[in-house]
Design a protein around this motif. Sequence first.
Motif, mmCIF file in Angstrom:
data_model
loop_
_atom_site.group_PDB
_atom_site.id
_atom_site.type_symbol
_atom_site.label_atom_id
_atom_site.label_comp_id
_atom_site.label_asym_id
_atom_site.label_seq_id
_atom_site.Cartn_x
_atom_site.Cartn_y
_atom_site.Cartn_z
ATOM 1 N N PRO A 2 0.818 -1.211 0.000
ATOM 2 C CA PRO A 2 0.000 0.000 0.000
ATOM 3 C C PRO A 2 0.854 1.264 0.000
ATOM 4 C CG PRO A 2 -0.751 -1.536 1.675
ATOM 5 C CD PRO A 2 0.543 -2.056 1.135
ATOM 6 N N LEU A 3 0.352 2.304 -0.645
ATOM 7 C CA LEU A 3 1.011 3.605 -0.657
ATOM 8 C C LEU A 3 0.570 4.405 0.556
ATOM 9 C CD1 LEU A 3 0.416 4.545 -4.376
ATOM 10 C CD2 LEU A 3 2.459 3.551 -3.396
ATOM 11 N N SER A 4 1.432 5.276 1.034
ATOM 12 C CA SER A 4 1.076 6.154 2.132
ATOM 13 C C SER A 4 1.705 7.505 1.875
ATOM 14 C CB SER A 4 1.594 5.589 3.461
ATOM 15 O OG SER A 4 1.306 6.484 4.498
ATOM 16 N N ASP A 5 0.921 8.580 1.999
ATOM 17 C CA ASP A 5 1.495 9.889 1.751
ATOM 18 C C ASP A 5 1.923 10.606 3.021
ATOM 19 O OD1 ASP A 5 -1.350 10.154 2.201
ATOM 20 O OD2 ASP A 5 -1.092 12.274 1.731
ATOM 21 N N ASN A 6 1.315 10.279 4.172
ATOM 22 C CA ASN A 6 1.731 10.979 5.382
ATOM 23 C C ASN A 6 1.742 10.101 6.618
ATOM 24 O OD1 ASN A 6 -0.915 10.656 6.042
ATOM 25 N ND2 ASN A 6 -1.432 12.817 6.039
ATOM 26 N N GLY A 7 1.262 8.869 6.529
ATOM 27 C CA GLY A 7 1.324 7.933 7.643
ATOM 28 C C GLY A 7 0.381 8.231 8.793
ATOM 29 N N ALA A 8 -0.539 9.187 8.645
ATOM 30 C CA ALA A 8 -1.454 9.524 9.734
ATOM 31 C C ALA A 8 -2.465 8.396 9.914
ATOM 32 C CB ALA A 8 -2.184 10.829 9.425
ATOM 33 N N THR A 9 -2.784 8.084 11.159
ATOM 34 C CA THR A 9 -3.755 7.040 11.442
ATOM 35 C C THR A 9 -5.099 7.677 11.734
ATOM 36 O OG1 THR A 9 -2.041 5.629 12.346
ATOM 37 C CG2 THR A 9 -4.302 5.114 12.956
ATOM 38 N N ARG A 39 -8.292 17.276 1.748
ATOM 39 C CA ARG A 39 -8.114 16.135 2.655
ATOM 40 C C ARG A 39 -9.241 15.163 2.366
ATOM 41 N NH1 ARG A 39 -4.564 13.833 5.413
ATOM 42 N NH2 ARG A 39 -3.792 15.824 6.105
ATOM 43 N N VAL A 40 -8.916 13.873 2.168
ATOM 44 C CA VAL A 40 -9.937 12.865 1.916
ATOM 45 C C VAL A 40 -9.757 11.684 2.855
ATOM 46 C CG1 VAL A 40 -10.234 13.494 -0.509
ATOM 47 C CG2 VAL A 40 -8.655 11.665 0.091
ATOM 48 N N LEU A 41 -10.865 10.989 3.108
ATOM 49 C CA LEU A 41 -10.874 9.744 3.868
ATOM 50 C C LEU A 41 -11.358 8.649 2.929
ATOM 51 C CD1 LEU A 41 -12.580 10.933 7.156
ATOM 52 C CD2 LEU A 41 -10.158 10.577 6.732
ATOM 53 N N LEU A 42 -10.631 7.555 2.871
ATOM 54 C CA LEU A 42 -11.005 6.425 2.031
ATOM 55 C C LEU A 42 -11.837 5.464 2.866
ATOM 56 C CD1 LEU A 42 -7.599 5.853 0.224
ATOM 57 C CD2 LEU A 42 -9.477 7.397 -0.392
ATOM 58 N N SER A 43 -13.038 5.181 2.415
ATOM 59 C CA SER A 43 -13.987 4.389 3.178
ATOM 60 C C SER A 43 -14.328 3.100 2.437
ATOM 61 C CB SER A 43 -15.261 5.215 3.390
ATOM 62 O OG SER A 43 -16.225 4.497 4.079
ATOM 63 N N GLY A 44 -14.490 2.015 3.191
ATOM 64 C CA GLY A 44 -14.868 0.741 2.598
ATOM 65 C C GLY A 44 -13.683 0.022 1.973
ATOM 66 N N GLY A 45 -13.994 -1.009 1.220
ATOM 67 C CA GLY A 45 -12.951 -1.777 0.560
ATOM 68 C C GLY A 45 -12.371 -2.856 1.451
ATOM 69 N N PRO A 46 -11.317 -3.496 0.975
ATOM 70 C CA PRO A 46 -10.716 -4.618 1.688
ATOM 71 C C PRO A 46 -10.099 -4.213 3.028
ATOM 72 C CG PRO A 46 -9.865 -4.437 -0.559
ATOM 73 C CD PRO A 46 -10.664 -3.231 -0.301
ATOM 74 N N TYR A 48 -7.310 -5.163 4.188
ATOM 75 C CA TYR A 48 -5.857 -4.999 4.132
ATOM 76 C C TYR A 48 -5.429 -3.572 3.774
ATOM 77 C CZ TYR A 48 -6.596 -6.043 -0.861
ATOM 78 O OH TYR A 48 -7.047 -6.061 -2.148
ATOM 79 N N VAL A 49 -6.362 -2.687 3.438
ATOM 80 C CA VAL A 49 -6.009 -1.278 3.260
ATOM 81 C C VAL A 49 -5.879 -0.697 4.664
ATOM 82 C CG1 VAL A 49 -6.687 0.962 2.336
ATOM 83 C CG2 VAL A 49 -7.210 -1.127 1.042
ATOM 84 N N ALA A 50 -4.656 -0.394 5.051
ATOM 85 C CA ALA A 50 -4.357 0.044 6.418
ATOM 86 C C ALA A 50 -5.014 1.382 6.739
ATOM 87 C CB ALA A 50 -2.847 0.154 6.599
ATOM 88 N N SER A 51 -5.366 1.573 8.004
ATOM 89 C CA SER A 51 -5.999 2.823 8.424
ATOM 90 C C SER A 51 -5.091 4.021 8.150
ATOM 91 C CB SER A 51 -6.408 2.759 9.889
ATOM 92 O OG SER A 51 -5.283 2.569 10.707
ATOM 93 N N GLY A 52 -3.784 3.827 8.215
ATOM 94 C CA GLY A 52 -2.846 4.920 7.921
ATOM 95 C C GLY A 52 -2.850 5.338 6.472
ATOM 96 N N ASP A 53 -3.333 4.465 5.589
ATOM 97 C CA ASP A 53 -3.420 4.788 4.163
ATOM 98 C C ASP A 53 -4.760 5.402 3.788
ATOM 99 O OD1 ASP A 53 -0.892 3.808 3.626
ATOM 100 O OD2 ASP A 53 -1.623 1.786 3.236
ATOM 101 N N ARG A 54 -5.673 5.495 4.737
ATOM 102 C CA ARG A 54 -7.027 5.956 4.439
ATOM 103 C C ARG A 54 -7.214 7.461 4.593
ATOM 104 N NH1 ARG A 54 -10.929 2.024 3.795
ATOM 105 N NH2 ARG A 54 -10.161 -0.104 4.065
ATOM 106 N N SER A 55 -6.212 8.170 5.026
ATOM 107 C CA SER A 55 -6.260 9.629 5.089
ATOM 108 C C SER A 55 -5.169 10.154 4.174
ATOM 109 C CB SER A 55 -6.021 10.106 6.526
ATOM 110 O OG SER A 55 -5.939 11.508 6.560
ATOM 111 N N ARG A 56 -5.569 10.982 3.235
ATOM 112 C CA ARG A 56 -4.575 11.493 2.291
ATOM 113 C C ARG A 56 -5.010 12.831 1.719
ATOM 114 N NH1 ARG A 56 -2.505 8.038 -1.217
ATOM 115 N NH2 ARG A 56 -2.445 6.494 0.403
ATOM 116 N N LEU A 67 -5.002 3.071 -5.049
ATOM 117 C CA LEU A 67 -3.944 2.550 -4.185
ATOM 118 C C LEU A 67 -3.390 1.266 -4.774
ATOM 119 C CD1 LEU A 67 -5.526 2.759 -0.610
ATOM 120 C CD2 LEU A 67 -3.948 4.350 -1.664
ATOM 121 N N SER A 68 -2.079 1.153 -4.841
ATOM 122 C CA SER A 68 -1.448 -0.090 -5.276
ATOM 123 C C SER A 68 -1.402 -1.053 -4.100
ATOM 124 C CB SER A 68 -0.025 0.182 -5.769
ATOM 125 O OG SER A 68 -0.059 0.976 -6.917
#
Length: 103
Positions: A2-9, A39-46, A48-56, A67-68
């Motif tokens: 998974p990609l992460s742009d800022n690592g925020a949880t 600022r966006v929050l990614l909701s739903g999906g598998p 394995y998409v880490a919570s730290g990757d869901r804020s970007r 997301l790769s």
Amino acid sequence: MPLSDNGATVGIDGPAADRSAASAPLPEIVKGECDMSHRVLLSGGPDYVASGDRSRIVEELTDEVKLSCYGGHEHFSFTGDYRVVDGERAAVMRWCGRTTVAE
């Protein structure tokens, strides 16, 4: 991976989400001439998409976020909804599908 742009949880679908904020007035978005990001929050999906990757941060809400992950891409699109997380207004982008990487 998974990609992460800022690592925020940020918990958006679990108990960490502030559901009471739905009725609270949204803070104003203040943008400078050069800052056209959202600022966006990614909701739903598998799972394995880490919570730290869901804020970007994204440039345009009209573009899908991709997301790769594990040999493919998870796609998220803007729903028109917003949430307040840690005092910040964030656009909600819901999972809309997965594509695999062609070899």
